[in-house]
Design an enzyme around this catalytic site. Structure first.
Site, PDB file in Angstrom:
ATOM      1  N   GLU A 102       0.839  -1.195   0.000  1.00  0.00           N
ATOM      2  CA  GLU A 102       0.000   0.000   0.000  1.00  0.00           C
ATOM      3  C   GLU A 102       0.868   1.236   0.000  1.00  0.00           C
ATOM      4  O   GLU A 102       1.925   1.264   0.600  1.00  0.00           O
ATOM      5  CB  GLU A 102      -0.890   0.009   1.253  1.00  0.00           C
ATOM      6  CG  GLU A 102      -1.868  -1.134   1.267  1.00  0.00           C
ATOM      7  CD  GLU A 102      -2.737  -1.162   2.507  1.00  0.00           C
ATOM      8  OE1 GLU A 102      -2.806  -0.136   3.211  1.00  0.00           O
ATOM      9  OE2 GLU A 102      -3.332  -2.207   2.768  1.00  0.00           O
ATOM     10  N   CYS A 117       3.882   8.297   1.109  1.00  0.00           N
ATOM     11  CA  CYS A 117       4.477   7.390   2.092  1.00  0.00           C
ATOM     12  C   CYS A 117       4.785   6.070   1.371  1.00  0.00           C
ATOM     13  O   CYS A 117       3.871   5.388   0.907  1.00  0.00           O
ATOM     14  CB  CYS A 117       3.464   7.200   3.216  1.00  0.00           C
ATOM     15  SG  CYS A 117       4.097   6.215   4.554  1.00  0.00           S
ATOM     16  N   CYS A 124       8.249  -6.931   7.687  1.00  0.00           N
ATOM     17  CA  CYS A 124       9.493  -6.399   8.255  1.00  0.00           C
ATOM     18  C   CYS A 124      10.025  -7.407   9.253  1.00  0.00           C
ATOM     19  O   CYS A 124       9.257  -8.053   9.964  1.00  0.00           O
ATOM     20  CB  CYS A 124       9.237  -5.057   8.945  1.00  0.00           C
ATOM     21  SG  CYS A 124      10.735  -4.303   9.622  1.00  0.00           S
ATOM     22  N   CYS A 128       9.133  -4.623  15.860  1.00  0.00           N
ATOM     23  CA  CYS A 128       8.855  -3.649  16.917  1.00  0.00           C
ATOM     24  C   CYS A 128       7.491  -4.006  17.525  1.00  0.00           C
ATOM     25  O   CYS A 128       6.555  -4.362  16.805  1.00  0.00           O
ATOM     26  CB  CYS A 128       8.851  -2.236  16.356  1.00  0.00           C
ATOM     27  SG  CYS A 128      10.456  -1.803  15.662  1.00  0.00           S
ATOM     28  N   CYS A 131       4.070  -2.361  16.215  1.00  0.00           N
ATOM     29  CA  CYS A 131       3.933  -2.126  14.775  1.00  0.00           C
ATOM     30  C   CYS A 131       3.263  -3.312  14.090  1.00  0.00           C
ATOM     31  O   CYS A 131       3.724  -4.449  14.210  1.00  0.00           O
ATOM     32  CB  CYS A 131       5.319  -1.882  14.175  1.00  0.00           C
ATOM     33  SG  CYS A 131       5.315  -1.814  12.372  1.00  0.00           S
ATOM     34  N   CYS A 353       0.108   7.059   7.801  1.00  0.00           N
ATOM     35  CA  CYS A 353       1.483   6.722   7.435  1.00  0.00           C
ATOM     36  C   CYS A 353       2.111   5.869   8.535  1.00  0.00           C
ATOM     37  O   CYS A 353       1.861   6.082   9.708  1.00  0.00           O
ATOM     38  CB  CYS A 353       2.250   8.028   7.269  1.00  0.00           C
ATOM     39  SG  CYS A 353       3.694   7.848   6.297  1.00  0.00           S
TER      40      CYS A 353
HETATM   41  N1  SAH Z   1      10.895   0.850   9.503  1.00  0.00           N
HETATM   42  C1  SAH Z   1      10.981   2.245   9.519  1.00  0.00           C
HETATM   43  C2  SAH Z   1       9.967   2.964   8.674  1.00  0.00           C
HETATM   44  C3  SAH Z   1       8.564   2.436   8.662  1.00  0.00           C
HETATM   45  S1  SAH Z   1       7.598   2.687  10.083  1.00  0.00           S
HETATM   46  C4  SAH Z   1      10.959   2.762  10.931  1.00  0.00           C
HETATM   47  O1  SAH Z   1      10.652   2.004  11.838  1.00  0.00           O
HETATM   48  O2  SAH Z   1      11.282   3.925  11.123  1.00  0.00           O
HETATM   49  C5  SAH Z   1       7.216   4.423  10.038  1.00  0.00           C
HETATM   50  C6  SAH Z   1       6.918   5.012  11.407  1.00  0.00           C
HETATM   51  O3  SAH Z   1       5.649   4.530  11.914  1.00  0.00           O
HETATM   52  C7  SAH Z   1       7.962   4.617  12.448  1.00  0.00           C
HETATM   53  O4  SAH Z   1       8.329   5.708  13.222  1.00  0.00           O
HETATM   54  C8  SAH Z   1       7.212   3.601  13.264  1.00  0.00           C
HETATM   55  O5  SAH Z   1       7.767   3.468  14.526  1.00  0.00           O
HETATM   56  C9  SAH Z   1       5.803   4.147  13.270  1.00  0.00           C
HETATM   57  N2  SAH Z   1       4.793   3.180  13.667  1.00  0.00           N
HETATM   58  C10 SAH Z   1       4.779   1.865  13.436  1.00  0.00           C
HETATM   59  N3  SAH Z   1       3.672   1.306  13.985  1.00  0.00           N
HETATM   60  C11 SAH Z   1       2.962   2.296  14.553  1.00  0.00           C
HETATM   61  C12 SAH Z   1       1.728   2.348  15.270  1.00  0.00           C
HETATM   62  N4  SAH Z   1       0.989   1.265  15.486  1.00  0.00           N
HETATM   63  N5  SAH Z   1       1.298   3.543  15.701  1.00  0.00           N
HETATM   64  C13 SAH Z   1       2.024   4.659  15.461  1.00  0.00           C
HETATM   65  N6  SAH Z   1       3.192   4.667  14.813  1.00  0.00           N
HETATM   66  C14 SAH Z   1       3.664   3.492  14.354  1.00  0.00           C
HETATM   67 FE1  SF4 Z   2       9.825  -2.644  10.958  1.00  0.00          FE
HETATM   68 FE2  SF4 Z   2       7.610  -1.617  11.969  1.00  0.00          FE
HETATM   69 FE3  SF4 Z   2       9.847  -1.630  13.415  1.00  0.00          FE
HETATM   70 FE4  SF4 Z   2       9.652   0.006  11.295  1.00  0.00          FE
HETATM   71  S1  SF4 Z   2       8.404   0.098  13.164  1.00  0.00           S
HETATM   72  S2  SF4 Z   2      11.381  -1.329  11.852  1.00  0.00           S
HETATM   73  S3  SF4 Z   2       8.389  -1.274   9.914  1.00  0.00           S
HETATM   74  S4  SF4 Z   2       8.717  -3.439  12.725  1.00  0.00           S
END
Ligand code: SAH
Ligand code: SF4
Length: 379
Positions: A102, A117, A124, A128, A131, A353
């Site tokens: 997406e 975005c 991934c 995290c 996420c 995003c």
């Molecule tokens: N992997 C990269 C980029 C993709 S995630 C990274 O982690 O930076 C883009 C942003 O969205 C990151 O800052 C991530 O921590 C945040 N993010 C991921 N899941 C989220 C959630 N459930 N609520 C709010 N932000 C989130």
């Molecule tokens: Fe991967 Fe999500 Fe962590 Fe970004 S926030 S590194 S997309 S697991």
């Protein structure tokens, strides 16, 4: 006896969509053509949104026919396109192996920016804890063509990029699915195309790579390209950060901040690092967390972007209240730090995003239901 010629015996055509200028020049040299063809082709592909060699009227007929044989311009297939009530546009794209990716285009409230975005991986591997992409696990890296293909589709949807004032995409953030620095070899040529005048011609301040902190690759990025950097910090102590962002066990906060300083030293101008901080109720949204964050960032030229946690089923976390989010922002302000709160746009088409959900295609009813559900969401 009949001879069966399988598809695999056909020479593979080179997909020109994902080639940076260097790659495109090398391609033309490899087929015995002059290097300057690269700029011509790039303009057709990225400025005009053209994927048909026969329409490239400034190339000789012989060259067009040659290209037809050895090359192709293959973008991702658009499975769904929708616009939410606040103007956020979303595309669900089908890539090579049938996976879905997406991408969303988010207009700024003042109408001046339209930020795309972009995703770098399907899933991934970094897991995290807050996420949803991480929770899906890692499927595969996107190719350079699939990454730039997201910009190509978005740009193309509003016609050729004739004059820069009317661009569909004015900014790109690598904040979709995946960790861009874990797919460096494909992300780099794609980002080069975003900056290249024969590509999308975006300035280095308008192209942002977001990383959860793959320290050695931050150094490599600084050697290879000059773009804006965003760091997903989310916590100011190693104990809490390791819980939220497991890669912190390998590269801790100190190592990450040192890498940020080295990155800034390589930039040609005075630059700020964006610090992303997802606010999660009762986990990292208290006054002590604001104080720790302020102390940590004292020495780093940076700006903070607070992202209220975006809940998803079984995450085990909650979103802080609007009041708590604003209180956190105020605490930071009182400690001398400026922080913006990322507004949630495109909610009605599930397009925030950092919250993009790619799904692996299964050719069953579940898949059909998925497409139906996103269409209903957008209506
Ligand atoms: N992997 C990269 C980029 C993709 S995630 C990274 O982690 O930076 C883009 C942003 O969205 C990151 O800052 C991530 O921590 C945040 N993010 C991921 N899941 C989220 C959630 N459930 N609520 C709010 N932000 C989130
Ligand atoms: Fe991967 Fe999500 Fe962590 Fe970004 S926030 S590194 S997309 S697991």
């Amino acid at each position: 006896m009949t001879t069966i010629v399988s598809e695999s015996t056909q020479p593979e055509r080179t997909n020109l969509l994902g080639l940076s200028r260097e790659g495109m020049e090398a391609f033309f040299l490899s087929i015995g053509e002059k290097k300057f063809r690269a700029a011509q082709l790039m303009k057709w592909i990225h400025h005009e949104g053209c994927d048909d060699f026969s329409a490239m009227t400034n190339l000789s007929k012989a060259l067009r026919e040659r290209l037809e044989e050895v090359a192709e311009i293959r973008g991702p297939g658009v499975v769904y396109e929708g616009t939410s009530s606040d103007g956020t546009r979303k595309w669900v794209l089908e890539v090579e192996d049938g996976s879905y990716v997406e991408t969303v285009l988010i207009p700024a409230e003042n109408g001046k920016r339209r930020t795309l975005c972009v995703s770098s991986q399907v899933g991934c591997s970094l897991d995290c804890s807050f996420c949803s992409t991480g929770k899906q696990g890692f499927q595969r890296n996107l190719t350079a063509a699939e990454i730039i293909g997201q910009v190509w589709v978005a740009q193309r949807s509003s016609g050729p990029q004739k004059d820069t004032a009317n661009r569909a995409v004015t900014n790109v953030v690598m904040m979709g699915m995946g960790e861009p620095l874990m797919n460096y070899d494909n992300v780099l040529p794609a980002m080069k195309l975003m900056l290249d005048d024969n590509g999308y011609g975006l300035s280095k301040r308008r192209v942002t790579l977001s990383t959860s902190g793959v320290v050695p690759m931050i150094d490599k990025l600084g050697d290879d390209i000059d773009v804006s950097l965003a760091i997903s910090l989310h916590a100011a102590t190693d104990e809490l950060r390791t819980e939220l962002v497991p890669i912190n066990r390998k590269y801790n906060i100190r190592a990450l901040l040192d890498a940020c300083h080295r990155y800034l030293a390589k930039c040609g101008d005075a630059r700020l690092i964006t610090i992303e901080y997802t606010l999660i109720k009762d986990i990292n949204d208290q006054q002590e967390h604001a104080e720790q964050l302020a102390a940590l960032l004292e020495e780093l030229p940076s700006k903070i972007n607070l992202i209220p946690f975006n809940p998803f089923p079984h995450s085990g976390y909650e979103k802080p209240s609007r009041n708590q989010t604003m209180r956190f922002q105020q605490w930071l302000y009182d400690l001398g730090l400026n922080a913006t709160i990322r507004s949630t746009r495109g909610d009605d088409i599930d397009a925030a995003c950092g919250q993009l959900v790619g799904r692996v295609k299964d050719r069953t009813k579940r898949n059909a239901r998925y497409i139906q559900s996103i269409q209903l969401d957008a209506d």
